[in-house]
Scaffold this motif. Structure first.
Motif, PDB file in Angstrom:
ATOM      1  N   TRP A 262      95.633 103.241 -82.044  1.00  0.00           N
ATOM      2  CA  TRP A 262      96.894 104.760 -82.888  1.00  0.00           C
ATOM      3  C   TRP A 262      97.919 104.724 -83.699  1.00  0.00           C
ATOM      4  O   TRP A 262      98.621 102.799 -84.015  1.00  0.00           O
ATOM      5  CB  TRP A 262      97.146 105.679 -81.840  1.00  0.00           C
ATOM      6  N   GLU A 273     102.501 113.452 -84.842  1.00  0.00           N
ATOM      7  CA  GLU A 273     100.827 112.580 -83.924  1.00  0.00           C
ATOM      8  C   GLU A 273     100.553 111.773 -84.335  1.00  0.00           C
ATOM      9  O   GLU A 273     100.354 111.330 -85.932  1.00  0.00           O
ATOM     10  CB  GLU A 273      99.604 114.370 -84.216  1.00  0.00           C
ATOM     11  N   GLU A 295      90.411 110.752 -77.727  1.00  0.00           N
ATOM     12  CA  GLU A 295      90.947 111.577 -79.210  1.00  0.00           C
ATOM     13  C   GLU A 295      91.100 112.860 -78.047  1.00  0.00           C
ATOM     14  O   GLU A 295      91.985 113.791 -78.665  1.00  0.00           O
ATOM     15  CB  GLU A 295      89.384 112.959 -79.692  1.00  0.00           C
ATOM     16  N   ARG A 296      91.082 113.655 -76.948  1.00  0.00           N
ATOM     17  CA  ARG A 296      91.372 114.089 -75.993  1.00  0.00           C
ATOM     18  C   ARG A 296      93.197 114.987 -76.356  1.00  0.00           C
ATOM     19  O   ARG A 296      93.828 115.964 -76.436  1.00  0.00           O
ATOM     20  CB  ARG A 296      91.228 114.681 -75.398  1.00  0.00           C
ATOM     21  N   GLU A 297      93.712 113.100 -75.903  1.00  0.00           N
ATOM     22  CA  GLU A 297      95.193 113.425 -76.135  1.00  0.00           C
ATOM     23  C   GLU A 297      95.712 111.678 -76.850  1.00  0.00           C
ATOM     24  O   GLU A 297      95.660 110.764 -76.453  1.00  0.00           O
ATOM     25  CB  GLU A 297      95.737 113.724 -74.995  1.00  0.00           C
ATOM     26  N   PRO A 298      96.441 111.708 -77.608  1.00  0.00           N
ATOM     27  CA  PRO A 298      96.531 110.050 -77.903  1.00  0.00           C
ATOM     28  C   PRO A 298      97.582 109.226 -76.792  1.00  0.00           C
ATOM     29  O   PRO A 298      98.852 110.423 -76.577  1.00  0.00           O
ATOM     30  CB  PRO A 298      98.012 110.776 -78.990  1.00  0.00           C
ATOM     31  N   LEU A 299      97.345 108.571 -77.034  1.00  0.00           N
ATOM     32  CA  LEU A 299      98.378 107.766 -76.257  1.00  0.00           C
ATOM     33  C   LEU A 299      99.916 107.507 -76.491  1.00  0.00           C
ATOM     34  O   LEU A 299     100.055 107.395 -77.879  1.00  0.00           O
ATOM     35  CB  LEU A 299      98.272 106.534 -76.332  1.00  0.00           C
ATOM     36  N   ARG A 300     101.100 107.889 -75.597  1.00  0.00           N
ATOM     37  CA  ARG A 300     102.340 108.239 -75.999  1.00  0.00           C
ATOM     38  C   ARG A 300     103.277 107.070 -74.742  1.00  0.00           C
ATOM     39  O   ARG A 300     102.385 107.959 -74.078  1.00  0.00           O
ATOM     40  CB  ARG A 300     103.269 109.464 -75.710  1.00  0.00           C
ATOM     41  N   PRO A 315      90.782 105.570 -69.427  1.00  0.00           N
ATOM     42  CA  PRO A 315      90.274 106.641 -70.192  1.00  0.00           C
ATOM     43  C   PRO A 315      89.496 107.690 -69.621  1.00  0.00           C
ATOM     44  O   PRO A 315      89.751 109.047 -70.152  1.00  0.00           O
ATOM     45  CB  PRO A 315      90.415 106.425 -71.284  1.00  0.00           C
TER      46      PRO A 315
END
Length: 649
Positions: A262, A273, A295-300, A315
């Protein structure tokens, strides 16, 4: 920049090594590389591919290939080819030979030969030679590591022997690396040896896809060799998406089964995002399911996380009990790493291995070092993108959105700024003036970047204003010259005040004197056809007048640059541009285009090319001149190229 395509010629024949050893049959692969910065990376790919090919062919001595020997061969090749590119810059010939030695104690060795075409440029440095150098060869000096890298000192450390041979027009540096794990007796083709040979071929192949991984290769030699190769491939890439793509292919499958990268938005706020720039899987069928899951939720990562590894859940969610697992829906371990550069978070790297409880600590540490290099590459690519964007905006603002059409004259314009991401100093303009006059301008500010942009931003509107006030051609240059000198004086006074405010210490802000070369002309249509031209050249390449019979002559006299001398009176020349005549105006990016020690306009080269354009319309003349400039040298132009063609109809 695309990688260098390689051609490999493999032959098997008897011979003698350069060090004078007698041996049996030998296997050799050879290629030629251009003397450019991409040559070392292409050479490394060539060596790995050759070793993989020999292993796959079942060559007896290849059974003794170890991962360490492969890394040493790649490292030595990198140093020798880099040395040849730095010192010679010519085409580099690379030969890799596998030699089997007979006798009471059979042995085998890899021999590397790197040949350049500048024997008058020997390797600089200490002339004492190195360990293992054969006395029959010329001494090989050792470059200063601070200036040229590890150089031949590393070659001397890794090679059993090495040396330099001079021939007429050629210089060859060779190195011999022993194949330690081979007794001279080919192993029987049992299952173990076959499996070992296939595994070695997979490890050595540059783009291999393998399911079996040996983490033992990342020892004290393997890890530095990988990081050196990664740094070389990432360095100089000017697009962050390309950097991410290269990073993914370096990580998978060497260090991980899959990875995702990302990138944070440039200048994005706290709520911005991150963008999923790259997803890579060793199994192609697993790439899209992995992308869908990510793609469901960006890694933070949490704000307090540094550059070290962070263990995160794999994931992919487990499928329902009544459904078959999807491709890529496997268990394993995953680690996340923050990409940083210049103290700022630039993104995140997520890597995973399948079927294991955790990633080995040594591999995690190696990936952490790799991500640091990735951060430097992403930061450099973004800095270049910002600079290039600013330059494009400045360039668009400093140049006219359109040029005027002159009645009775067809014009053609070529403007190619140098591809260095910095705003250039060349500018142009064609505009109408009161009294049925049209004026044309071709200028070149000393230097480039913001300082040149300032001068261009002043000169072009001043020229339009002075021309429309009715001043003659010479008077326009006189007044523009005084304006530049006055502006430069104001800048000098401001700098003096800054020095005084700083306690008398000299300040260096990188400012330059505001010198400007300019070709300025005025065109008036004639009742009988054609136009009357009045031109003046201030330190600029002289315009050339082409007659229909092919004759060419200068159409102005040389005069001093603008912004240099205060007491100067610029003079203009008047001539008629009859139907069929052509006037060519260029900047020094054309006349001073270099090919080695030669320049394009040496011996009136520009006039000779223009003479061959007799009878051509304006656009065809401009294109022929442009093409001749580009074909004059192999390298692209390193200065702005601007030319203006006026053809009387």
């Amino acid at each position: 920049m695309a990688p260098i395509p390689l051609q490999r010629d493999t032959v098997q024949r008897p011979g003698t090594t350069r060090a004078g050893y007698a041996h049996g049959p030998r296997l050799a692969s050879r290629t030629s590389l251009p003397g450019i910065p991409l040559a070392p990376s292409a050479a490394r790919r060539f060596v790995r591919a050759a070793l993989a090919e020999w292993t796959g062919l079942g060559v007896p001595a290849a059974v003794g290939f170890s991962d360490r020997l492969a890394d040493d061969a790649v490292t030595v090749t990198n140093e020798l080819v880099t040395n040849a590119v730095v010192h010679a810059g010519t085409t580099v010939d690379l030969v890799l030979r596998l030699e089997e030695e007979g006798g009471d104690e059979p042995s085998a060795a890899l021999v590397l030969e790197v040949t350049d075409h500048h024997p008058a440029r020997p390797v600089s440095g200490d002339e004492s030679g190195g360990p293992g150098r054969t006395e029959t060869e010329e001494p090989a000096g050792l470059p200063d590591p601070a200036e040229y890298g590890r150089g031949l000192q590393l070659v001397a450390t890794l090679a059993e022997s090495w040396g330099i041979t001079y021939r007429t027009g050629l210089k060859t540096v060779w190195a011999r690396l022993p194949v330690d794990d081979w007794s001279g007796t080919p192993a029987p083709p049992d299952q173990d040896s076959v499996r070992r040979g296939l595994r070695a071929a997979e490890i050595l192949a540059p783009a291999a896809r393998r399911t079996e991984r040996d983490d033992a290769v990342w020892d004290s030699r393997g890890a530095p060799a990988f990081l050196a190769e990664a740094s070389d491939l990432l360095a100089g890439q000017l697009d962050e998406d390309l950097v991410a793509a290269i990073a993914g292919q370096l990580l998978v499958p060497r260090l991980a089964d899959w990875c995702a990268i990302w990138l944070e938005a440039e200048g994005g706020g706290p709520g911005a995002e991150p963008r999923l720039a790259r997803v890579w899987h060793s199994d192609e069928t697993g790439t899209e399911p992995l992308r869908t899951a990510l793609e469901r939720e960006p890694l933070r990562l949490p704000a307090g996380v540094g550059s070290g590894p962070v263990s995160v859940p794999v994931p992919w969610p487990a499928p329902p009990a009544d459904e078959a697992p999807q491709p890529g829906a496997r268990d394993g371990a995953a680690l996340a790493f923050r990409i940083t550069g210049g103290g700022r978070a630039l993104g995140t790297v997520l890597v995973g291995r399948e079927g294991v409880a955790q990633v080995p600590d040594a591999v995690a540490s190696l990936i952490e070092d790799f991500v640091r290099r990735l951060g430097l590459a992403v930061g450099a690519a973004r800095a270049y993108t910002r600079q290039a964007t600013i330059s494009r905006i400045l360039q668009r603002g400093l140049l006219p959105s359109k040029v005027a059409e002159i009645p009775g004259v067809t014009s053609a314009l070529v403007y190619e700024p140098s591809d260095d991401g910095v705003v250039g100093g060349d500018f142009y303009d064609i505009f109408p003036c009161p009294g049925d006059r049209w004026c044309f301008v071709l200028g070149d500010v000393q230097g480039s970047g913001p300082e040149a942009a300032v001068v261009t931003g002043l000169a072009r509107p001043w020229l339009r204003l002075l021309s429309r006030e009715g001043f003659g051609v010479g008077e326009v240059l006189d007044r523009l010259n005084r304006l530049l000198l006055d502006d430069a004086m104001e800048a000098a006074e401001a700098a003096a005040l800054m020095v005084a405010a700083a306690g008398g210490q000299q300040l260096h802000d990188g400012s330059q004197s505001r010198f400007l070369s300019l070709l300025y002309g005025e065109v008036v249509p004639l009742p009988a056809g054609g136009v009357r031209c009045t031109v003046a050249s201030a330190g600029h390449p002289l315009p050339l007048l082409l007659r229909p019979d092919g004759s060419v002559r200068p159409a102005a006299e040389p005069q001093v640059l603008l912004g240099v001398v205060e007491d100067v009176a610029y003079e203009s020349q008047v001539f008629d541009l009859a139907p069929g005549d052509t006037l060519l105006c260029v900047t020094d990016g054309v006349t001073e285009r270099r090919s080695g020690p030669l320049m394009f306009d040496d011996g009136d080269g520009l006039a000779r090319v223009l003479a061959g354009c007799a009878g051509l319309p304006a656009d065809a003349t401009a294109e022929r001149i442009r093409r001749a400039v580009h074909e004059f040298a192999e390298q692209p132009p390193d200065d702005d190229v601007a030319l203006l063609v006026l053809h009387a109809d």
